[in-house]
Design an enzyme around this catalytic site. Structure first.
Site, PDB file in Angstrom:
ATOM      1  N   GLU A  39      39.673  24.437  31.224  1.00 41.21           N
ATOM      2  CA  GLU A  39      39.087  24.625  29.892  1.00 41.21           C
ATOM      3  C   GLU A  39      37.565  24.726  29.890  1.00 41.21           C
ATOM      4  OE1 GLU A  39      38.695  22.116  26.790  1.00 41.21           O
ATOM      5  OE2 GLU A  39      37.532  20.694  27.950  1.00 41.21           O
ATOM      6  N   ASN A  67      40.075  21.002  24.378  1.00 41.53           N
ATOM      7  CA  ASN A  67      39.390  21.273  23.113  1.00 41.53           C
ATOM      8  C   ASN A  67      38.480  22.495  23.161  1.00 41.53           C
ATOM      9  OD1 ASN A  67      37.846  19.335  24.826  1.00 41.53           O
ATOM     10  ND2 ASN A  67      36.273  19.616  23.259  1.00 41.53           N
ATOM     11  N   HIS A  68      38.172  23.004  24.361  1.00 42.75           N
ATOM     12  CA  HIS A  68      37.361  24.225  24.471  1.00 42.75           C
ATOM     13  C   HIS A  68      38.214  25.481  24.659  1.00 42.75           C
ATOM     14  CE1 HIS A  68      33.550  22.173  24.365  1.00 42.75           C
ATOM     15  NE2 HIS A  68      33.889  21.391  25.377  1.00 42.75           N
TER      16      HIS A  68
END
EC number: 3.1.4.16
Length: 264
Positions: A39, A67-68
């Site tokens: 990520e 989350n990225h």
């Protein structure tokens, strides 16, 4: 079954470490499957299609995210077309991509699940309920179930580990970029570690240029994060699962850098 997992790959320094050491690690440990968290692989945030394929060519059987996931917008153009890329499964219904994939080798099949925590991160659907759903789904096909839980809070990671003990083969934490020393086998046979650590710049701060991060702390002003240069590190784990009992029996930490040498 043996699984090799490589923690968050950060930028080109991380990709270079993967390219150099994953083949050596595969020769040394002979894993059935290799999983990489990608990520942060593109300039520290997100993933491009070119980099996805480079990680596969370096030896990954599956790539997990966090989350990225959406930071590089081109991911919308390929996430539904590549077979072994998983983003957090607890994104809302209808989100592009998938949160579970299955990889096969030598007559064995491994389910790879990606989940994201909700403490100190943008709110998503409940990862515990999603874990219930996907473990039940995967168990119909294979007893080997691997979870990358991308989360900030140690307590949330521990909670999911204990919650899925005996149902998942392994729960490994990612996201905080610092390897923890709490690798263990939980009582019902799940391998657990709070955070595997990162693969990338060693002398930065969580992989980013340290002067920039220090400036942010000192001034509280917005800064442009850039991937650090210089020395590099690789973090990972090797997990052994007994093929008779289907329970994990060992989880070993891997750390390669100037202070922790690699011996082939």
């Amino acid at each position: 079954m043996r699984i090799l997992f490589i923690g968050d790959v950060v930028g080109s320094p991380g990709r270079d470490m993967v390219k150099e050491y994953v083949p050596k690690l595969k020769t040394k440990y002979k894993p059935h499957f290799t999983i990489i968290n990608g990520e942060n692989a593109a300039h520290g945030k997100g993933l491009t299609e070119k980099i996805y394929h480079s990680l596969i060519q370096s030896g990954a059987d599956a790539i997990t995210m966090g989350n990225h996931t959406w930071d590089k917008k081109e991911i919308f153009d390929f996430i539904d077309d590549v077979p072994n890329l998983v983003r957090p499964a607890n994104f809302p219904e209808g989100t592009p991509g998938k949160g579970i994939t299955y990889v096969k080798a030598n007559g064995k099949e491994l389910a790879v699940i990606n989940l994201q925590g909700r403490t100190f991160l943008p709110p998503l659907d409940d990862p515990f309920l999603k874990a219930d759903e996907l473990i039940a789904e995967a168990a119909k096909r294979t007893p080997y179930i691997f979870i990358d839980f991308h989360a900030e809070a140690t307590s949330e990671k521990l909670a999911l580990g204990w919650y899925t003990d005996g149902r998942a083969s392994a729960v490994v934490g990612t996201h905080t970029h610092v390897q923890t020393a709490d690798n263990r086998i939980l009582p019902k046979g799940t391998a657990y570690i709070t955070d595997v650590g990162m693969t990338g710049p060693y002398d930065g701060i969580l992989g980013m240029d340290r002067e920039t991060i220090i400036k942010r702390f000192k001034t509280n002003l917005p800064v442009r994060f850039t991937v650090a240069e210089g020395k590099t590190t690789l973090s990972g784990v090797v997990i052994d699962i007994d093929d008779q009992t289907k329970k994990a029996v060992k989880i070993e930490r891997i750390l390669i850098n100037d202070d922790h040498m690699f011996f082939e």
